[in-house]
Scaffold this active site. Structure first.
Site, PDB file in Angstrom:
ATOM      1  N   SER A   6     -15.757 -10.457  -8.186  1.00 40.76           N
ATOM      2  CA  SER A   6     -16.835  -9.582  -7.625  1.00 40.76           C
ATOM      3  C   SER A   6     -18.203  -9.403  -8.632  1.00 40.76           C
ATOM      4  O   SER A   6     -19.179  -8.827  -8.393  1.00 40.76           O
ATOM      5  CB  SER A   6     -16.395  -8.135  -7.283  1.00 40.76           C
ATOM      6  OG  SER A   6     -16.021  -7.769  -8.590  1.00 40.76           O
ATOM      7  N   CYS A   7     -18.066 -10.261  -9.515  1.00 42.05           N
ATOM      8  CA  CYS A   7     -19.112  -9.912 -10.457  1.00 42.05           C
ATOM      9  C   CYS A   7     -19.632 -11.372 -10.993  1.00 42.05           C
ATOM     10  O   CYS A   7     -18.717 -12.037 -11.533  1.00 42.05           O
ATOM     11  CB  CYS A   7     -18.672  -8.966 -11.576  1.00 42.05           C
ATOM     12  SG  CYS A   7     -20.208  -8.868 -13.154  1.00 42.05           S
ATOM     13  N   GLY A   8     -20.879 -11.586 -10.944  1.00 37.37           N
ATOM     14  CA  GLY A   8     -21.368 -12.843 -11.798  1.00 37.37           C
ATOM     15  C   GLY A   8     -22.160 -12.646 -12.814  1.00 37.37           C
ATOM     16  O   GLY A   8     -23.129 -13.701 -13.226  1.00 37.37           O
ATOM     17  N   SER A  56     -14.800 -13.854 -15.662  1.00 34.11           N
ATOM     18  CA  SER A  56     -15.565 -13.236 -14.513  1.00 34.11           C
ATOM     19  C   SER A  56     -14.562 -12.901 -13.359  1.00 34.11           C
ATOM     20  O   SER A  56     -14.026 -13.867 -12.524  1.00 34.11           O
ATOM     21  CB  SER A  56     -16.621 -14.355 -14.392  1.00 34.11           C
ATOM     22  OG  SER A  56     -17.418 -13.715 -13.153  1.00 34.11           O
TER      23      SER A  56
END
Length: 272
Positions: free
Chosen positions: A112-114, A109
């Site tokens: 910037s992205c969850g 991951s």
């Protein structure tokens, strides 16, 4: 300030007039954290070291695996070679039922992205009910929160490279602040803190995030029962759609004395 959160570097500083100098600087540390549940790897996230146990617990809150302190028996940090704080956290559950097919993703991951593969609002609403908070706060109280958050951002003041999430009570008091290179990680650390201290659901609290608001931030706020989410910058269209469906009040562009209220404005009082 913990040395685990920053790294010292040497940089060449230039000016438009041609000036050159060698200076010392600091950057926000970014390292991978492997989250394991009962010895089984479920995710790798890029994060700023610190409050890793909270991050792992909050990750499981936002995944719908745990909801109360007794759902977790122990969170242990495994030492890593050459790294005293370790980059592996293992969570021992206290009887919570795990859907391993859903939870085990083995993905990398980015900070910037969850989302890690979540693509629909419907899939999230299968886990978390819409919020019910019926309280109200004033616009002045909301407008006062960014200065309080910024004043408490110790590492950001040094590096300029971290996102922050702050949890406030309805009187505008900052209760918990967490910083991280990933905005969703900072919020997971808040959720993990709340879980470990028996504060969930956070239906009498306000969340402020330092940057923009995307879908995963609103989804994680819903997992914690947070009814009002405010942000310094803009929300995405999916964040607005999700907040509307979840009955969450979403505030964006919170700067100075102005703000945009995108959904469920009834929680913010307005003088006629």
């Amino acid at each position: 300030m913990s040395s685990a959160t920053i790294t010292e570097v040497q940089v060449r500083k230039l000016t438009a007039q041609g000036g050159v100098s060698e200076v010392a600087d600091v950057t926000a540390r970014e390292e991978p954290l492997e989250i394991r549940v009962e010895g089984r790897s479920v995710a790798v996230v890029m994060r700023t070291p610190g409050h890793d146990e909270e991050l792992a617990a909050g990750f499981l809150v936002s995944e719908g695996v745990v909801q109360q302190p007794r759902d977790i028996l122990e969170v242990s940090q495994c030492p890593s070679t050459g790294n005293k704080h370790g980059n592996i956290v293992d969570v021992l559950l206290g009887g919570a039922v795990v859907n391993w097919d859903s939870l085990t993703r083995h993905v990398f991951s980015a900070s910037s992205c969850g989302l890690c593969g979540k693509t629909s609002i419907e899939s999230v609403f299968q886990q978390f009910p819409a919020v019910k908070g019926a309280w109200q706060v004033s616009p002045a109280l909301i407008a006062s929160l960014p200065d309080k958050l910024r004043a408490a951002q110790e590492t950001f003041a040094k590096t300029g490279g971290l996102h922050a999430s702050g949890l406030f009570d309805l009187a505008g008091n900052l209760l918990v602040l967490r910083e991280d290179v990933g905005r969703h990680n900072a919020l997971d650390k808040i959720l993990g803190h709340a879980l470990m201290h028996g504060l969930l659901p956070l239906d009498q609290h306000i969340l402020l995030v330092s940057g923009r608001v995307s879908f995963e931030i609103i989804q994680k706020a819903l997992a914690g029962g947070i009814a009002l989410v405010a942000a310094i910058s803009a929300p995405s269209s999916l964040a607005v759609d999700f907040a509307q469906e979840a009955h969450q009040t979403l505030v964006g562009f919170l700067r100075g004395e102005t703000m945009n209220v995108y959904t469920h404005p009834q929680r913010i009082t307005v003088q006629p």
